[in-house]
Design a protein around this motif. Structure first.
Motif, PDB file in Angstrom:
ATOM      1  N   VAL A  26       0.846  -1.199   0.000  1.00 49.80           N
ATOM      2  CA  VAL A  26       0.000   0.000   0.000  1.00 49.80           C
ATOM      3  C   VAL A  26       0.879   1.245   0.000  1.00 49.80           C
ATOM      4  CG1 VAL A  26      -1.691   1.339   1.314  1.00 49.80           C
ATOM      5  CG2 VAL A  26      -1.896  -1.150   1.198  1.00 49.80           C
ATOM      6  N   LEU A  27       0.570   2.182  -0.898  1.00 49.00           N
ATOM      7  CA  LEU A  27       1.232   3.487  -0.933  1.00 49.00           C
ATOM      8  C   LEU A  27       0.222   4.557  -0.570  1.00 49.00           C
ATOM      9  CD1 LEU A  27       3.462   5.534  -1.681  1.00 49.00           C
ATOM     10  CD2 LEU A  27       2.675   5.360  -4.064  1.00 49.00           C
ATOM     11  N   ILE A  28       0.561   5.376   0.411  1.00 50.86           N
ATOM     12  CA  ILE A  28      -0.299   6.484   0.805  1.00 50.86           C
ATOM     13  C   ILE A  28       0.484   7.780   0.631  1.00 50.86           C
ATOM     14  CG2 ILE A  28      -1.656   7.517   2.672  1.00 50.86           C
ATOM     15  CD1 ILE A  28      -1.866   4.628   3.829  1.00 50.86           C
ATOM     16  N   ALA A  83      -2.656  -1.289  -3.321  1.00 46.65           N
ATOM     17  CA  ALA A  83      -3.537  -0.134  -3.197  1.00 46.65           C
ATOM     18  C   ALA A  83      -2.706   1.146  -3.112  1.00 46.65           C
ATOM     19  CB  ALA A  83      -4.423  -0.247  -1.961  1.00 46.65           C
ATOM     20  N   ILE A  84      -3.240   2.197  -3.704  1.00 46.36           N
ATOM     21  CA  ILE A  84      -2.680   3.536  -3.588  1.00 46.36           C
ATOM     22  C   ILE A  84      -3.786   4.458  -3.088  1.00 46.36           C
ATOM     23  CG2 ILE A  84      -1.682   5.504  -4.822  1.00 46.36           C
ATOM     24  CD1 ILE A  84      -0.554   3.496  -6.858  1.00 46.36           C
ATOM     25  N   VAL A  85      -3.461   5.273  -2.103  1.00 48.70           N
ATOM     26  CA  VAL A  85      -4.389   6.294  -1.621  1.00 48.70           C
ATOM     27  C   VAL A  85      -3.689   7.639  -1.729  1.00 48.70           C
ATOM     28  CG1 VAL A  85      -5.739   7.172   0.305  1.00 48.70           C
ATOM     29  CG2 VAL A  85      -5.515   4.703  -0.026  1.00 48.70           C
ATOM     30  N   ASN A  86      -4.295   8.545  -2.467  1.00 49.76           N
ATOM     31  CA  ASN A  86      -3.783   9.907  -2.582  1.00 49.76           C
ATOM     32  C   ASN A  86      -4.636  10.840  -1.729  1.00 49.76           C
ATOM     33  OD1 ASN A  86      -1.716   9.252  -4.419  1.00 49.76           O
ATOM     34  ND2 ASN A  86      -3.163   9.303  -6.126  1.00 49.76           N
ATOM     35  N   ILE A  87      -3.984  11.705  -0.982  1.00 51.39           N
ATOM     36  CA  ILE A  87      -4.701  12.616  -0.098  1.00 51.39           C
ATOM     37  C   ILE A  87      -4.993  13.911  -0.851  1.00 51.39           C
ATOM     38  CG2 ILE A  87      -4.730  13.825   2.102  1.00 51.39           C
ATOM     39  CD1 ILE A  87      -4.722  10.749   2.296  1.00 51.39           C
ATOM     40  N   VAL A 134      -7.669  13.986 -10.562  1.00 48.35           N
ATOM     41  CA  VAL A 134      -7.705  13.535 -11.951  1.00 48.35           C
ATOM     42  C   VAL A 134      -6.638  12.470 -12.185  1.00 48.35           C
ATOM     43  CG1 VAL A 134      -7.373  14.230 -14.356  1.00 48.35           C
ATOM     44  CG2 VAL A 134      -8.674  15.699 -12.800  1.00 48.35           C
ATOM     45  N   LEU A 135      -5.424  12.718 -11.694  1.00 46.62           N
ATOM     46  CA  LEU A 135      -4.352  11.737 -11.826  1.00 46.62           C
ATOM     47  C   LEU A 135      -4.764  10.387 -11.237  1.00 46.62           C
ATOM     48  CD1 LEU A 135      -1.383  10.869 -12.330  1.00 46.62           C
ATOM     49  CD2 LEU A 135      -0.838  11.877 -10.080  1.00 46.62           C
ATOM     50  N   SER A 136      -5.434  10.428 -10.110  1.00 41.77           N
ATOM     51  CA  SER A 136      -5.830   9.181  -9.438  1.00 41.77           C
ATOM     52  C   SER A 136      -6.765   8.358 -10.302  1.00 41.77           C
ATOM     53  CB  SER A 136      -6.491   9.503  -8.092  1.00 41.77           C
ATOM     54  OG  SER A 136      -5.599  10.200  -7.240  1.00 41.77           O
ATOM     55  N   ARG A 137      -7.669   8.998 -11.005  1.00 38.93           N
ATOM     56  CA  ARG A 137      -8.579   8.251 -11.877  1.00 38.93           C
ATOM     57  C   ARG A 137      -7.830   7.626 -13.052  1.00 38.93           C
ATOM     58  NH1 ARG A 137     -11.921  12.633 -10.280  1.00 38.93           N
ATOM     59  NH2 ARG A 137     -11.527  13.848 -12.156  1.00 38.93           N
ATOM     60  N   TYR A 138      -6.841   8.341 -13.564  1.00 41.72           N
ATOM     61  CA  TYR A 138      -6.016   7.769 -14.632  1.00 41.72           C
ATOM     62  C   TYR A 138      -5.223   6.571 -14.118  1.00 41.72           C
ATOM     63  CZ  TYR A 138      -6.838  11.047 -18.437  1.00 41.72           C
ATOM     64  OH  TYR A 138      -7.409  11.745 -19.467  1.00 41.72           O
ATOM     65  N   LEU A 139      -4.626   6.721 -12.945  1.00 34.19           N
ATOM     66  CA  LEU A 139      -3.862   5.614 -12.372  1.00 34.19           C
ATOM     67  C   LEU A 139      -4.755   4.407 -12.091  1.00 34.19           C
ATOM     68  CD1 LEU A 139      -1.538   7.519  -9.872  1.00 34.19           C
ATOM     69  CD2 LEU A 139      -0.802   6.270 -11.912  1.00 34.19           C
ATOM     70  N   ALA A 140      -5.969   4.664 -11.617  1.00 30.34           N
ATOM     71  CA  ALA A 140      -6.890   3.559 -11.342  1.00 30.34           C
ATOM     72  C   ALA A 140      -7.154   2.752 -12.600  1.00 30.34           C
ATOM     73  CB  ALA A 140      -8.198   4.101 -10.773  1.00 30.34           C
ATOM     74  N   ILE A 190      -4.392  -3.290  -8.671  1.00 30.95           N
ATOM     75  CA  ILE A 190      -4.040  -2.190  -7.773  1.00 30.95           C
ATOM     76  C   ILE A 190      -5.157  -1.157  -7.794  1.00 30.95           C
ATOM     77  CG2 ILE A 190      -2.419  -0.302  -7.324  1.00 30.95           C
ATOM     78  CD1 ILE A 190      -0.224  -2.032  -8.570  1.00 30.95           C
ATOM     79  N   THR A 191      -5.752  -0.914  -6.652  1.00 29.71           N
ATOM     80  CA  THR A 191      -6.785   0.111  -6.546  1.00 29.71           C
ATOM     81  C   THR A 191      -6.135   1.463  -6.279  1.00 29.71           C
ATOM     82  OG1 THR A 191      -7.078  -0.221  -4.156  1.00 29.71           O
ATOM     83  CG2 THR A 191      -8.450  -1.551  -5.640  1.00 29.71           C
ATOM     84  N   VAL A 192      -6.749   2.513  -6.791  1.00 26.76           N
ATOM     85  CA  VAL A 192      -6.258   3.874  -6.580  1.00 26.76           C
ATOM     86  C   VAL A 192      -7.453   4.747  -6.213  1.00 26.76           C
ATOM     87  CG1 VAL A 192      -4.966   5.821  -7.512  1.00 26.76           C
ATOM     88  CG2 VAL A 192      -4.483   3.501  -8.341  1.00 26.76           C
ATOM     89  N   ASN A 193      -7.413   5.324  -5.024  1.00 23.92           N
ATOM     90  CA  ASN A 193      -8.523   6.134  -4.548  1.00 23.92           C
ATOM     91  C   ASN A 193      -8.027   7.409  -3.889  1.00 23.92           C
ATOM     92  OD1 ASN A 193     -11.054   4.408  -4.974  1.00 23.92           O
ATOM     93  ND2 ASN A 193      -9.678   2.957  -3.949  1.00 23.92           N
TER      94      ASN A 193
END
Length: 270
Positions: free
Chosen positions: A108-110, A156-160, A184-190, A198-201
Motif C-alpha cells: 500500500v502506498l499512501i 492499493a494507492i491512496v492519494n490525499i 484527476v491523476l488518481s482516476r487515470y492511475l486507477a 491495484i486500486t487507486v482512490n
C-alpha cells in the motif's frame, strides 16, 4: 526544503520471518494525519515504511510506537518536492524491504506528505505556486511512477486530496487546484493499474485539527466553533478520523473500490 540522506534510521525494528505481513508506505508520517494513519494501520496488522522530511526524532518515535504494537516499522527521509532525490529514495525502500522483510515489494502506498501556503488568488506568487505544485502534484506524480514497480499485486494507492477541491476556502486557490489535479491523476492511475489489481482512490479531508496550516484549527477556538456550526456531524475533524477512513479503504475486504473520491469532512458545506 532540504533533502536528507536516504538511509534507514537506526530505530528500525526487525521483522519475524513468517507469516508475511502487508506493508504500507506513508509519506509525511512523522506527525498529523500521516502519523495517525501509520499507528492505525499497525493496529490493523500492517508493517510500515514511514517517511519524514525533517524532525527525524518524530519519525523515530512513530517507529517505536509501532514496535510497541508488535509490528515492524522503518523510517526513511524524503523530500517530496525534490524529484531528483526519488531515485535514491526508491533504492532505500528496496534496501529496507530486503533487509527488514526479505521481500521485494510492499502493498500500500499512501501519498500524504504536504505543505500549505495560503495566499489570495490575485496576490499569489510564482514561488508559492511552484512549491505547492512540486509537493502536491509533481512530487506525487513522479514518486508514484517510481514506486509502482515495487507495489505488489494486488495492491492499493491512496492519494490525499482536500475538501477544498470541492468547496471554497479563502486563500486556498493554488492548494485546491493542485489537489484537484491529483484527483484527476488518481482516476487515470486507477484505470492504468487496474489490470494489476491495484486500486487507486482519493481521501479528501475536511477541516482537521493538526499541525497543518500552522495548527490554525487546533489552536483557534472561535474557528473550531464555526466549523462545528456548518458541519452536519457538529464538530471538526481529528487526524484519527482520516486514519480510520484510509484504513477502511485499504482493508482486505475493500478490493472492488477504485477511482473514487471519498470526502471525510463530517459533511461540511453539503
Amino acid at each position: 526544503m532540504s533533502t536528507s540522506s536516504n538511509d534507514v534510521t537506526d530505530t528500525a525494528t526487525t521483522a519475524p520471518s513468517a507469516p508475511a505481513r502487508r506493508i504500507a508506505l506513508i509519506t509525511g508520517a512523522n506527525r498529523g494525519i500521516g502519523r495517525a494513519t501509520a499507528v492505525r494501520l499497525a493496529r490493523d496488522g500492517f508493517d510500515l515504511i514511514v517517511t519524514y522530511r525533517s524532525h527525524r526524532e518524530e519519525a523515530e518515535e512513530v517507529v517505536r510506537e509501532i514496535g510497541a504494537l508488535g509490528r515492524v516499522a522503518v523510517a526513511l527521509p524524503l523530500d517530496v518536492s525534490r524529484v531528483d532525490g526519488f531515485g535514491a529514495f526508491v533504492d532505500g525502500v528496496r534496501d529496507a524491504l530486503g533487509k527488514t522483510w526479505h521481500r521485494e515489494r510492499f502493498d500500500v502506498l499512501i501519498n500524504n506528505g504536504g505543505v500549505q501556503v495560503a495566499q489570495p488568488t490575485l496576490q499569489a506568487t510564482p514561488a508559492a505556486f511552484d512549491q505547492l505544485v512540486d509537493v502536491h502534484f509533481k512530487g506525487v506524480f513522479f514518486l508514484t511512477q517510481q514506486l509502482v514497480p515495487l507495489i505488489a499485486n494486488p495492491g492499493a494507492i491512496v492519494n490525499i486530496s482536500s475538501g477544498t477541491a470541492r468547496f471554497y476556502v479563502p486563500e486556498r486557490a493554488i492548494y485546491s487546484a493542485v489537489k484537484g489535479a491529483v484527483e484527476v491523476l488518481s482516476r487515470y492511475l486507477a484505470t492504468e493499474l487496474g489490470p494489476r489489481g491495484i486500486t487507486v482512490n482519493i481521501i479528501a479531508p475536511g477541516a482537521v485539527a493538526t499541525d497543518f496550516s500552522g495548527g490554525l484549527l487546533r489552536s483557534n477556538e472561535q474557528l473550531q466553533k464555526h466549523i462545528a456550526s456548518i458541519t452536519p456531524l457538529g464538530r471538526f475533524g481529528v487526524a484519527e478520523d482520516i486514519a480510520g477512513a484510509i484504513a477502511a479503504l485499504v482493508s482486505e475486504g475493500n478490493r472492488f473500490v477504485t477511482g473514487q473520491r471519498i470526502e471525510v469532512s463530517g459533511g461540511v458545506h453539503l
